[in-house]
Design a protein around this motif. Structure first.
Motif, mmCIF file in Angstrom:
data_model
loop_
_atom_site.group_PDB
_atom_site.id
_atom_site.type_symbol
_atom_site.label_atom_id
_atom_site.label_comp_id
_atom_site.label_asym_id
_atom_site.label_seq_id
_atom_site.Cartn_x
_atom_site.Cartn_y
_atom_site.Cartn_z
ATOM 1 N N GLU A 27 0.844 -1.200 0.000
ATOM 2 C CA GLU A 27 0.000 0.000 0.000
ATOM 3 C C GLU A 27 0.875 1.245 0.000
ATOM 4 O OE1 GLU A 27 -2.744 -0.400 3.253
ATOM 5 O OE2 GLU A 27 -3.817 -2.033 2.228
ATOM 6 N N GLU A 28 1.921 1.172 0.761
ATOM 7 C CA GLU A 28 2.852 2.297 0.820
ATOM 8 C C GLU A 28 3.439 2.564 -0.550
ATOM 9 O OE1 GLU A 28 6.084 3.135 4.074
ATOM 10 O OE2 GLU A 28 4.945 1.320 4.664
ATOM 11 N N VAL A 29 3.824 1.500 -1.232
ATOM 12 C CA VAL A 29 4.406 1.641 -2.570
ATOM 13 C C VAL A 29 3.366 2.255 -3.499
ATOM 14 C CG1 VAL A 29 5.233 0.365 -4.578
ATOM 15 C CG2 VAL A 29 6.105 -0.187 -2.288
ATOM 16 N N GLN A 30 2.098 1.843 -3.374
ATOM 17 C CA GLN A 30 1.020 2.370 -4.200
ATOM 18 C C GLN A 30 0.857 3.865 -3.962
ATOM 19 O OE1 GLN A 30 -0.920 0.684 -6.399
ATOM 20 N NE2 GLN A 30 -0.873 -1.493 -5.754
ATOM 21 N N ARG A 31 0.879 4.138 -2.651
ATOM 22 C CA ARG A 31 0.695 5.532 -2.294
ATOM 23 C C ARG A 31 1.852 6.368 -2.836
ATOM 24 N NH1 ARG A 31 -1.289 3.701 2.541
ATOM 25 N NH2 ARG A 31 0.712 3.943 3.580
ATOM 26 N N TRP A 32 3.028 5.761 -2.646
ATOM 27 C CA TRP A 32 4.218 6.491 -3.127
ATOM 28 C C TRP A 32 4.129 6.702 -4.621
ATOM 29 C CZ3 TRP A 32 8.239 4.557 -6.269
ATOM 30 C CH2 TRP A 32 9.352 5.372 -6.406
ATOM 31 N N LEU A 33 3.632 5.728 -5.291
ATOM 32 C CA LEU A 33 3.514 5.801 -6.727
ATOM 33 C C LEU A 33 2.502 6.890 -7.112
ATOM 34 C CD1 LEU A 33 4.952 4.229 -8.904
ATOM 35 C CD2 LEU A 33 3.002 2.667 -8.997
ATOM 36 N N GLU A 34 1.387 6.893 -6.381
ATOM 37 C CA GLU A 34 0.351 7.902 -6.648
ATOM 38 C C GLU A 34 0.921 9.302 -6.374
ATOM 39 O OE1 GLU A 34 -2.997 6.733 -4.281
ATOM 40 O OE2 GLU A 34 -3.268 4.906 -5.508
ATOM 41 N N ALA A 35 1.651 9.355 -5.247
ATOM 42 C CA ALA A 35 2.239 10.660 -4.889
ATOM 43 C C ALA A 35 3.247 11.091 -5.938
ATOM 44 C CB ALA A 35 2.926 10.552 -3.522
ATOM 45 N N GLU A 91 12.863 -8.782 6.047
ATOM 46 C CA GLU A 91 13.141 -7.908 4.910
ATOM 47 C C GLU A 91 11.919 -7.866 4.000
ATOM 48 O OE1 GLU A 91 16.209 -9.479 2.416
ATOM 49 O OE2 GLU A 91 15.530 -11.553 2.653
ATOM 50 N N THR A 92 11.815 -6.759 3.264
ATOM 51 C CA THR A 92 10.834 -6.685 2.188
ATOM 52 C C THR A 92 11.578 -6.276 0.946
ATOM 53 O OG1 THR A 92 10.324 -4.423 2.835
ATOM 54 C CG2 THR A 92 8.822 -6.131 3.586
ATOM 55 N N TYR A 93 11.170 -6.825 -0.162
ATOM 56 C CA TYR A 93 11.837 -6.476 -1.422
ATOM 57 C C TYR A 93 10.875 -6.665 -2.569
ATOM 58 C CZ TYR A 93 12.528 -11.537 -1.359
ATOM 59 O OH TYR A 93 12.335 -12.882 -1.279
ATOM 60 N N LEU A 94 11.229 -6.030 -3.641
ATOM 61 C CA LEU A 94 10.392 -6.090 -4.835
ATOM 62 C C LEU A 94 11.089 -6.951 -5.864
ATOM 63 C CD1 LEU A 94 9.431 -2.325 -5.107
ATOM 64 C CD2 LEU A 94 7.983 -4.206 -4.333
ATOM 65 N N VAL A 95 10.287 -7.685 -6.579
ATOM 66 C CA VAL A 95 10.843 -8.538 -7.612
ATOM 67 C C VAL A 95 10.163 -8.201 -8.911
ATOM 68 C CG1 VAL A 95 11.215 -10.878 -8.359
ATOM 69 C CG2 VAL A 95 11.174 -10.360 -5.927
ATOM 70 N N SER A 96 10.967 -7.962 -9.917
ATOM 71 C CA SER A 96 10.376 -7.558 -11.185
ATOM 72 C C SER A 96 9.852 -8.758 -11.935
ATOM 73 C CB SER A 96 11.410 -6.824 -12.029
ATOM 74 O OG SER A 96 12.326 -7.747 -12.577
ATOM 75 N N THR A 99 14.751 5.541 -3.526
ATOM 76 C CA THR A 99 13.678 5.993 -2.649
ATOM 77 C C THR A 99 12.738 4.847 -2.338
ATOM 78 O OG1 THR A 99 13.814 8.123 -3.717
ATOM 79 C CG2 THR A 99 11.864 7.721 -2.364
ATOM 80 N N LEU A 100 12.469 4.114 -3.412
ATOM 81 C CA LEU A 100 11.611 2.932 -3.218
ATOM 82 C C LEU A 100 12.236 1.975 -2.212
ATOM 83 C CD1 LEU A 100 8.980 1.816 -4.292
ATOM 84 C CD2 LEU A 100 10.292 0.627 -6.085
ATOM 85 N N ALA A 101 13.560 1.821 -2.385
ATOM 86 C CA ALA A 101 14.273 0.921 -1.461
ATOM 87 C C ALA A 101 14.141 1.405 -0.032
ATOM 88 C CB ALA A 101 15.748 0.828 -1.854
ATOM 89 N N ASN A 102 14.234 2.724 0.111
ATOM 90 C CA ASN A 102 14.097 3.251 1.471
ATOM 91 C C ASN A 102 12.733 2.957 2.042
ATOM 92 O OD1 ASN A 102 16.678 4.170 1.602
ATOM 93 N ND2 ASN A 102 16.174 6.236 0.864
ATOM 94 N N LEU A 103 11.750 3.022 1.129
ATOM 95 C CA LEU A 103 10.385 2.714 1.590
ATOM 96 C C LEU A 103 10.299 1.317 2.173
ATOM 97 C CD1 LEU A 103 7.864 4.040 -1.082
ATOM 98 C CD2 LEU A 103 8.057 4.714 1.302
#
Lengths: 820, 135
Positions: free
Chosen positions: A67-75, A220-225, A204-208
């Motif tokens: 959700e944070e990533v979504q919000r960040w994306l929207e922002a 840990e949390t991480y994103l996978v493409s 920045t995303l990483a910091n999120l």
């Protein structure tokens, strides 16, 4: 307390499992098992709960972060849009950069500066750039990117019509993952003339996504493409590296667009509890993971603490067990120890337990039992001692009695074997001194002489052995104070057990050490034969029981003395008899000589005349002379028979033993026999086996036997047969003479071999001394042979002689000495 | 040369019997016979004989020297030692015979000796046989 009255200890059973060990094992089990059970159950429950909790936490985190990533994306979209919220003047500048294919440099610089200002005012984007609808970047905050084409990039087409979010893709040019946001630049007429794009800043995303509180050390949390399945934000453990692709169950599920979680092995090959979700707008999967070990750290801590607790419990259990064990077994061990002492015969140990438990009471009972045992053993030992003392005294008495009996037996044996009285008495005194351990011992003989009774010292012995009695003084019957003289006078036992008491005690000067003396009369009936005199060098030595034994000995000696007397008498008688015998045999020899010498003349002169050696004789004279010869011969045979029987009677008959060839003996008898039957109607038959053996014997005596049997047969057979037979049998040579004569009535059979007893038929027939058969019997038996007969009145007789063989030697030819 | 005999015997009857036996019966008669009535000066008288006798008969119980003594004297003289010396006696117990054998007599003729057997005994003595005759 002597050890020998104690029974030998039993073999101890080895202790297989001691009470201590058993108690220790039980207390340990009691301490540890419940703890372990509770711990394992609790750990099972806690573990499950902890897992569930961790999983839901991960799910929550994944959800929150997405959700944070979504919000960040929207922002970020809003921010990108806000870049164009510029005053018109500046906006014109921007439009100018895309209006023309080739904007002037001034404008570009201006706009670039503008964008750079905007870029530095935020951190969502790493680059702003503006490209034309033709796809050419006219302005970029990164100068190098200007004048490059985006026509081939995936977001180009969509960006021409609307604001667009380009999910992460691999930029082929830079070989980097990019995520780009676009917003159209419209002219005043509202036509899209260019596009403003912002490259998302992954840092920045990483910091999120950076770990926050609650992530521990492994969360840990991480994103996978989706594009390359690589991790686009640096995770806690790996940096972003577009060239590396990763795989795990969570990554796979996330890229499939699922939102869930579970336990799996992650890209680092760690067991993790993870949750994942798909962020469509960014085209990435988001994963939140924590290592299972950390997630369950609490549970493990509980487990460890529990194990420590169990260990502590175990140690405590052991200590308690040990204490209880010691408390229980120490007194038992002590009791066992004391019991073992008691088994070995040591009853001095006591338990003396200072416990008031049942064991204490057992110890008390045990001690009491030992006390009682000691008392009873003491009683038993004292009884045993009494019995042993009694038995020892009995043994002593038995030994004494045995010794007495042995001495008495010795004396008795000597009495029967030793007939020399002096030697006997010496042996008796010697063995008496030895056996009774006396100082000295004597035997006196009472001899009646013309001067009255005399006390003669006959035998003596002291501790060194027999002594020469000649060296001792004789005791006169009137010696005052002499024990021996007193005994001789009274014929009673006189005892002096302390020679210093009687004032007139006569001390023998040769026996200075006499301290006690006893004299016992040797009585045969009422007759005093002698005195047995005993000396001891111990005062009070002669006790009544010993005196009674010595009296028995004296009785034995009395018998011995009488026997010796009788023996010497009988010896004298025997000497007389022997002398008489000698005289008799001398007489026999003389008579033999005196009778034979004239017979020699009578027979020979008569024969000289009869045979005409001295001149002619007529027939009548010859017949008469023949009668003289016959009578002379008969007289000679009588003389011979009487001499023989007399010799037999006095035991003087001797055999002249030599090898005798029976063949020759029979031959000699046969030739004589033929002469005997010459004038009678008798058929003389000879049935003799050849090769009869040689035997040991007196040739002349055997001839005499055979001739006696043959002449008897002829004499008692008026007419008929006389058969002489001889054969070898298993046990000797069997010679028999069978006749068909008058025979012998059964009632006369016992008389046949008796001296001077002729049977009625024998008496009726002429001649005979009645000595022939007794002499023959004696001769045969003297040869070790046997003589017997079978006969009945009127049935004839058969006389048999069986002579033992001398080995199995056969007669070797005819080596006979003729004429003997 | 005729056979010669010496016979020492104190019993006159025995002397006569032996005289007849030796002179008339033995060896077909013709033997020379010397008879001593006692044993006094025995060896002197033996040596005084014209020739050494071929057989010597000695009465055992004779005086003053017994047959044993005469035997010893003869054995002490090599001239007579080799001749057969025969004992003549009426005492013939086994011990008597043993004594004679031990003393060294060559044989024995016990009395009574009969004319039926004497010549044969004499033949055997002369042929060197040991003759121990006991009737």
């Amino acid at each position: 307390m002597s050890a020998e009255v104690i029974n030998a200890p039993q073999q101890e059973q080895p202790i297989r499992i001691s009470i201590g060990t058993t108690l220790n094992i039980y207390s340990l089990a009691l301490a540890v098992i419940p703890v372990l059970v509770v711990i394992s159950v609790a750990l099972g429950l806690f573990g499950q709960q902890a897992r569930d909790q961790a999983l839901s936490q991960m799910k929550f985190i994944a959800q929150a972060r997405s959700e944070e990533v979504q919000r960040w994306l929207e922002a970020s979209q809003l921010r990108l849009s806000s870049v164009l919220a510029l005053p018109e003047r500046q906006l014109v500048q921007i439009r100018n950069t895309v209006d023309n294919q080739r904007p002037n440099a001034e404008t570009v610089n201006l706009v670039r500066g503008l964008l750079q200002d905007q870029l530095s005012a935020q951190d969502s984007f790493s680059e702003f750039y503006i490209y034309t609808t033709g796809g050419r970047i006219n302005v970029s905050t990164t100068t190098d990117a200007e004048r490059t084409q985006v026509r081939d990039l995936p977001y180009f087409a969509p960006s021409l019509t609307q604001a667009y979010v380009q999910p992460a893709y691999l930029n082929a040019e830079t070989s980097e993952l990019d995520a780009v946001l676009t917003t159209p630049i419209v002219n005043l007429e509202g036509q899209i003339i260019g596009i403003l794009a912002g490259r998302l800043n992954f840092d920045t995303l990483a910091n999120l996504l950076a770990p926050t509180e609650g992530f521990g050390t492994t969360g840990e949390t991480y994103l996978v493409s989706l594009e390359r399945s690589n991790i686009i934000t640096p995770s806690r453990f790996v940096d972003y590296d577009p060239t590396i692709t990763y795989a795990s169950q969570g990554i796979r599920e996330a890229l499939w667009g699922r939102t869930s979680g579970g336990f799996y092995t992650n890209y680092r090959q760690e067991s993790v509890i993870g949750a994942y979700t798909w962020i469509n707008s960014l085209g990435t999967g988001l994963l939140a993971e924590i290592e299972e070990e950390e997630a369950l750290q609490a549970v493990n801590d509980v487990r460890d603490v529990s194990l420590v607790a169990a260990l502590v419990m175990a140690i405590l259990g052991l200590l308690v067990g040990r204490f209880v064990t010691r408390w229980l077994t120490k007194p038992i061990t002590r009791l066992t120890y004391i019991a073992q002492f008691a088994v070995r015969g040591d009853y001095t140990q006591r338990a003396r337990l200072k416990q008031f438990s049942e064991i204490g009471r057992l110890g008390f009972a045990f001690d009491t039992m030992l006390d009682n045992l000691v008392v009873s053993i003491r009683e038993r030992n004292s009884r045993i001692r009494e019995v042993m003392e009694l038995s020892a005294s009995l043994e002593t008495r038995v030994a004494e009695r045995t010794r007495d009996l042995r001495v008495a037996a010795d004396v008795s044996r000597q009495i029967t074997t030793v007939l020399d009285i002096d030697r006997l008495l010496q042996d008796v005194v010697k063995s008496t001194v030895e056996s009774f351990k006396l100082y000295a011992c004597f035997i006196f003989r009472i001899e009646d002489t013309s001067l009255g009774s005399q006390i003669i010292r006959a035998a003596g012995a002291d501790m060194t052995g027999t002594v020469d009695v000649e060296r001792y003084l004789n005791i006169e019957p009137d010696t005052a104070g002499s024990v021996v003289a007193q005994t001789a006078y009274t014929a009673q036992i006189v005892t002096v057990n302390n020679v210093s008491i009687p004032l007139d005690y006569y001390a023998d000067p040769q026996l200075p050490n006499t301290r006690a003396q006893v004299a016992i009369p040797i009585m045969l009936g009422t007759r005093l034969l002698g005195i047995f005199d005993f000396h001891s060098n111990q005062t009070g030595r002669f006790r009544p029981e010993e005196i009674s034994v010595l009296t028995t000995l004296a009785e034995q000696v009395a018998i011995a003395m009488r026997n010796a007397q009788l023996f010497s008498q009988s010896q004298a008688a025997q000497k007389e008899a022997e002398e008489a015998n000698r005289v008799k045999s001398q007489f026999l020899a003389n008579m033999s000589h005196e009778l034979r010498t004239p017979l020699n003349a009578i027979l020979n002169f008569t024969e000289f005349v009869m045979d005409g050696d001295l001149g002619d004789v007529n027939e009548e004279q010859q017949d008469t002379l023949q009668k003289v010869v016959s009578s002379g011969e008969h007289l000679l045979s009588l003389i011979n028979d009487i001499l023989d029987i007399t010799k037999i009677e006095v035991g003087m008959l001797e055999l002249f033993v030599e090898d005798v060839d029976i063949n020759q003996s029979i031959k000699a008898v046969v030739s004589t026999g033929k002469g005997l039957v010459k004038d009678k109607p008798i058929d003389f038959k000879i049935e003799v086996e050849p090769n009869l053996p040689i035997i040991s014997g007196d040739r002349r005596r055997l001839h005499q036997v055979f001739l006696n049997l043959l002449s008897n047969a002829v004499k008692f057979t008026p007419n008929g047969d006389v058969i002489l037979s001889a054969k070898r049998e298993e046990d000797g040579v069997h010679i028999s003479v069978k006749d068909s004569g008058v025979g012998i009535a059964p009632k006369d059979h016992p008389k046949v071999f008796e001296r001077f007893k002729q049977t009625e038929s024998g008496l009726r027939s002429a001649g005979g001394t009645g000595l022939g058969l007794p002499i023959s019997k004696h001769f045969v038996e003297a040869h070790g042979g046997r003589i017997w007969f079978e006969s009945d009145l009127g049935q004839g007789s058969t006389f048999h002689v069986l002579l033992p063989m001398k080995g199995d030697r056969l007669a070797e030819g005819a080596l006979a000495l003729e004429g003997q | 040369m005729p056979i010669s005999f010496l016979y020492a015997e104190d019993d006159p009857m025995s002397r006569q019997v032996m005289h007849v036996m030796l002179t008339k019966l033995a060896l077909g008669g013709g033997a020379e016979v010397t008879i001593f009535e006692d044993s006094s000066n025995f060896m002197d008288r033996v040596k005084a004989l014209p020739k050494v006798p071929d057989v010597i008969f000695l009465d055992v119980q004779i005086t003053p020297h017994t047959g044993f003594e005469m035997l010893k004297m003869l054995r002490g003289d090599t001239a007579y030692d080799g001749k057969p010396i025969i004992a003549m006696t009426a005492s013939v117990t086994v011990s008597d015979i043993e004594d004679l054998k031990k003393a060294g007599f060559d044989g024995l003729i016990a009395k009574p000796v009969r004319k039926k057997v004497f010549p044969e005994l004499l033949d055997r003595i002369l042929s060197g046989d040991a003759v121990w005759y006991v009737p």
